[in-house]
Design a protein around this motif. Structure first.
Motif, short mmCIF file in Angstrom:
data_model
loop_
_atom_site.label_atom_id
_atom_site.label_comp_id
_atom_site.label_asym_id
_atom_site.label_seq_id
_atom_site.Cartn_x
_atom_site.Cartn_y
_atom_site.Cartn_z
N MET A 49 0.80 -1.24 0.00
CA MET A 49 0.00 0.00 0.00
C MET A 49 0.82 1.28 0.00
O MET A 49 0.37 2.32 0.51
N VAL A 50 2.04 1.21 -0.54
CA VAL A 50 2.79 2.46 -0.77
C VAL A 50 2.00 3.23 -1.82
O VAL A 50 1.66 2.68 -2.87
N HIS A 51 1.66 4.48 -1.54
CA HIS A 51 0.61 5.16 -2.31
C HIS A 51 1.07 6.46 -2.98
O HIS A 51 0.25 7.29 -3.36
N THR A 52 2.39 6.66 -3.08
CA THR A 52 2.92 7.88 -3.71
C THR A 52 4.11 7.51 -4.58
O THR A 52 5.05 6.89 -4.08
N PHE A 53 4.06 7.88 -5.86
CA PHE A 53 5.23 7.66 -6.73
C PHE A 53 6.18 8.84 -6.60
O PHE A 53 5.82 9.98 -6.88
N CYS A 54 7.41 8.56 -6.20
CA CYS A 54 8.47 9.56 -6.17
C CYS A 54 9.45 9.23 -7.29
O CYS A 54 9.52 8.10 -7.75
N GLY A 55 10.24 10.23 -7.69
CA GLY A 55 11.29 9.98 -8.68
C GLY A 55 10.81 10.03 -10.11
O GLY A 55 11.57 9.72 -11.02
N LEU A 56 9.57 10.44 -10.33
CA LEU A 56 9.06 10.51 -11.71
C LEU A 56 9.42 11.82 -12.39
O LEU A 56 9.41 11.91 -13.61
N MET A 86 -6.41 13.29 -11.50
CA MET A 86 -5.54 14.42 -11.13
C MET A 86 -4.98 15.10 -12.37
O MET A 86 -4.59 14.42 -13.32
N GLU A 87 -4.93 16.41 -12.32
CA GLU A 87 -4.37 17.15 -13.46
C GLU A 87 -2.90 17.41 -13.29
O GLU A 87 -2.16 17.55 -14.25
N GLU A 88 -2.44 17.49 -12.07
CA GLU A 88 -1.05 17.84 -11.76
C GLU A 88 -0.57 16.95 -10.63
O GLU A 88 -1.36 16.57 -9.75
N PRO A 89 0.74 16.65 -10.59
CA PRO A 89 1.27 16.01 -9.38
C PRO A 89 1.31 17.02 -8.24
O PRO A 89 1.09 18.21 -8.46
N ASP A 90 1.60 16.56 -7.02
CA ASP A 90 1.66 17.46 -5.86
C ASP A 90 3.08 17.96 -5.66
O ASP A 90 4.02 17.17 -5.72
N LEU A 91 3.22 19.26 -5.42
CA LEU A 91 4.53 19.81 -5.06
C LEU A 91 4.66 19.72 -3.54
O LEU A 91 3.90 20.34 -2.81
N MET A 92 5.60 18.85 -3.10
CA MET A 92 5.81 18.71 -1.64
C MET A 92 7.18 19.29 -1.32
O MET A 92 8.20 18.63 -1.53
N GLY A 93 7.20 20.54 -0.86
CA GLY A 93 8.47 21.20 -0.59
C GLY A 93 9.25 21.38 -1.88
O GLY A 93 8.82 22.09 -2.79
N ARG A 94 10.39 20.67 -2.02
CA ARG A 94 11.27 20.86 -3.18
C ARG A 94 11.12 19.76 -4.22
O ARG A 94 11.98 19.61 -5.08
N VAL A 95 10.07 18.96 -4.14
CA VAL A 95 9.92 17.82 -5.07
C VAL A 95 8.46 17.62 -5.48
O VAL A 95 7.55 17.94 -4.72
N TYR A 96 8.29 17.09 -6.69
CA TYR A 96 6.95 16.69 -7.12
C TYR A 96 6.73 15.21 -6.83
O TYR A 96 7.64 14.39 -7.03
N VAL A 97 5.53 14.86 -6.36
CA VAL A 97 5.17 13.46 -6.14
C VAL A 97 3.80 13.20 -6.77
O VAL A 97 3.01 14.13 -6.99
N LEU A 98 3.56 11.95 -7.05
CA LEU A 98 2.28 11.56 -7.66
C LEU A 98 1.57 10.57 -6.73
O LEU A 98 2.05 9.46 -6.53
N ARG A 99 0.46 11.03 -6.13
CA ARG A 99 -0.31 10.12 -5.28
C ARG A 99 -1.09 9.15 -6.17
O ARG A 99 -1.55 9.53 -7.24
N HIS A 100 -1.20 7.90 -5.73
CA HIS A 100 -1.99 6.94 -6.51
C HIS A 100 -2.76 6.03 -5.57
O HIS A 100 -2.45 5.96 -4.37
N ARG A 101 -3.73 5.32 -6.14
CA ARG A 101 -4.45 4.30 -5.37
C ARG A 101 -3.80 2.96 -5.70
O ARG A 101 -3.66 2.63 -6.89
N PRO A 102 -3.42 2.17 -4.68
CA PRO A 102 -2.79 0.87 -4.95
C PRO A 102 -3.64 0.01 -5.90
O PRO A 102 -3.09 -0.67 -6.77
N ALA A 103 -4.97 0.07 -5.76
CA ALA A 103 -5.82 -0.75 -6.64
C ALA A 103 -5.69 -0.30 -8.10
O ALA A 103 -5.75 -1.12 -9.03
N ASP A 104 -5.49 1.01 -8.33
CA ASP A 104 -5.29 1.51 -9.70
C ASP A 104 -3.99 0.97 -10.27
O ASP A 104 -3.91 0.62 -11.45
#
Ligand SMILES: Cc1cc2nc3c(=O)[nH]c(=O)nc-3n(C[C@H](O)[C@H](O)[C@H](O)COP(=O)(O)OP(=O)(O)OC[C@H]3O[C@@H](n4cnc5c(N)ncnc54)[C@H](O)[C@@H]3O)c2cc1C
Length: 397
Positions: A49-56, A86-104
């Motif tokens: 259930m890791v739910h955020t893609f980092c490094g994209l 979602m139209e945009e990834p989330d800007l978290m401080g100095r990085v962008y991340v992409l939240r996702h649903r594990p089922a997706d």
């Protein structure tokens, strides 16, 4: 499948790296087999259930989000954004991340694989032995393959070949495992003030003995679905004695995680009005393992290579995520690259000269413990998996 099957490329492990490797190899026309021991593809991004893609995304956020690695990382990231609405990834401080649903992620990876005519996927199947050449033992079957890719996350194939092929950090330094679960039905928006309020309530409850000490550091994050929340807790897991390759310790981790999820859920329901209507906890298939064994390849990527955004002639993929070190359960320690520029990951981190036809990618690629703090994230695993798949498809003995 017949008892002796022949493939050009066999990928062991169907997480982010393995799915990308299998797609890349089969799209080059190689007859490819992907083997996954769980029922669903996606690895930690599904089963833990890791739910955020980092490094994209490119580490320079000043220009807005820019995809870092072309091909499968961009394709899968774009499709996940569409599924999450979602139209945009989330800007978290100095990085962008992409939240996702594990089922997706589970359904998308299955659909992408099913669309490839040269790819066969076997789920619920576990590799237990390997002999050079390459012959893989899978339950009661033997698979012969010209090239093999280890994307098990645990460098399983290196461990089957012998001690000279893999490394493992000392127990005290290993990045801590974590337990992630979810619930639905939160009646308020999970904004920053509510997150901080809940964190403070949890600290107070631990101090009062109403929650176990392990609950400290529990974090809540909203899913792309309204009312759904992911809850994560890093676990010390035996501290200086933690061994992610020890089955008994893994089983203990599962029961500790389940008990903690139940306790936190009970506490949340009774301690804040917005949580009184939440559904029972949805538990992961297994706890999340951040670090275990890594391959020793022709080149061992170092933290210094990443921090200095070093580029390589035999570059196979790009890394852009900061070093996110989690050597204790008290939360991450970040170290950013000196410049907001990506670093290269050379092909020599994905193979070993002494083992022709063997490739590896994802969180078990050849790097040191510090570098793993960056390259283990799922966006980078997609990129190294894609590169290993292309290399394996092109391999001729
Ligand atoms: C708690 C936690 C939080 C994290 N948070 C983030 C985050 O926010 N963002 C991010 O990008 N990354 C995050 N990560 C890191 C990321 O999830 C992993 O490093 C990444 O998923 C690794 O991908 P992989 O494909 O290399 O390995 P995995 O995802 O571990 O996949 C390996 C696959 O191999 C299979 N396998 C293993 N052995 C066998 C066998 N013998 N036979 C068949 N199959 C086998 C496993 O079942 C598994 O599906 C987190 C990790 C954890 C644990």
């Amino acid at each position: 499948m017949s008892p002796h099957d022949e493939y050009e490329v066999t990928v062991v492990g169907g997480g982010s790296a393995g799915v990308a490797a299998a797609l890349a190899a089969s799209r080059q026309g190689a007859r490819t087999l992907l083997i996954e021991r769980q029922q669903l593809l996606g690895g930690m991004g599904t089963n833990a259930m890791v739910h955020t893609f980092c490094g994209l995304f490119h580490p320079d956020v000043s220009q807005g989000p820019q995809w870092l690695n072309p091909g499968i990382p961009t394709e899968l990231g774009t499709a996940l954004m569409q599924r999450g609405g979602m139209e945009e990834p989330d800007l978290m401080g100095r990085v962008y991340v992409l939240r996702h649903r594990p089922a997706d992620l589970a359904s998308l990876t299955a659909e992408l694989c099913a669309a490839e005519p040269h790819l066969t996927v076997l789920t619920g199947a576990e590799v237990t032995a390997l002999s050079p050449g390459w012959t893989i033992t899978l339950n009661d079957r033997l698979i012969h393959s010209r090239a093999v890719i280890d994307t098990t996350g645990d460098a399983l194939l290196a461990r089957l070949l012998g001690h000279s092929h893999w490394d493992l950090a000392t127990s005290a330094r290993l990045y801590r495992p974590a337990y992630v679960w979810s619930f639905q039905g939160l009646s308020a928006i999970l904004d920053e003030p509510l997150r901080l309020h809940v964190a403070a309530l949890i600290v107070r409850a631990v101090k009062a003995g109403a929650l176990p000490a392990a609950a400290l550091g529990t974090t809540l994050r909203a899913s792309p679905t309204r009312g759904e929340v992911f809850v994560s807790t890093d676990l010390e897991a035996g501290g200086d004695h933690w061994d992610p390759l020890d089955l008994d310790q893994r089983l203990h981790l599962e029961s500790e995680g389940r008990a903690l999820a139940q306790a936190v859920w009970d506490f949340l329901r009774s301690s804040h009005p917005s949580f009184t209507t939440i559904t029972p906890p949805v538990l992961p298939v297994h706890a999340g393992i951040r670090e275990s064994a890594r391959w020793r390849g022709d080149y061992v990527l170092s933290a210094d290579d990443l921090i200095r955004s070093r580029r390589f002639e035999d570059e196979a993929a790009l890394a852009g995520w900061p070093l996110e070190m989690r050597e204790t359960a008290r939360g991450p320690r970040f170290r950013y690259f000196d410049q907001p520029e990506p670093a290269g990951i050379p092909a020599s981190c994905l193979r070993a000269r002494s083992l022709p036809g063997m490739f590896f990618a994802g969180r078990c690629l050849s790097c040191d413990h510090e570098a793993l703090a960056s390259v283990r994230v799922m966006g980078t695993c997609l990129a190294t998996g894609q590169a290993a798949g292309q290399m394996a498809a092109a391999f001729r003995p």
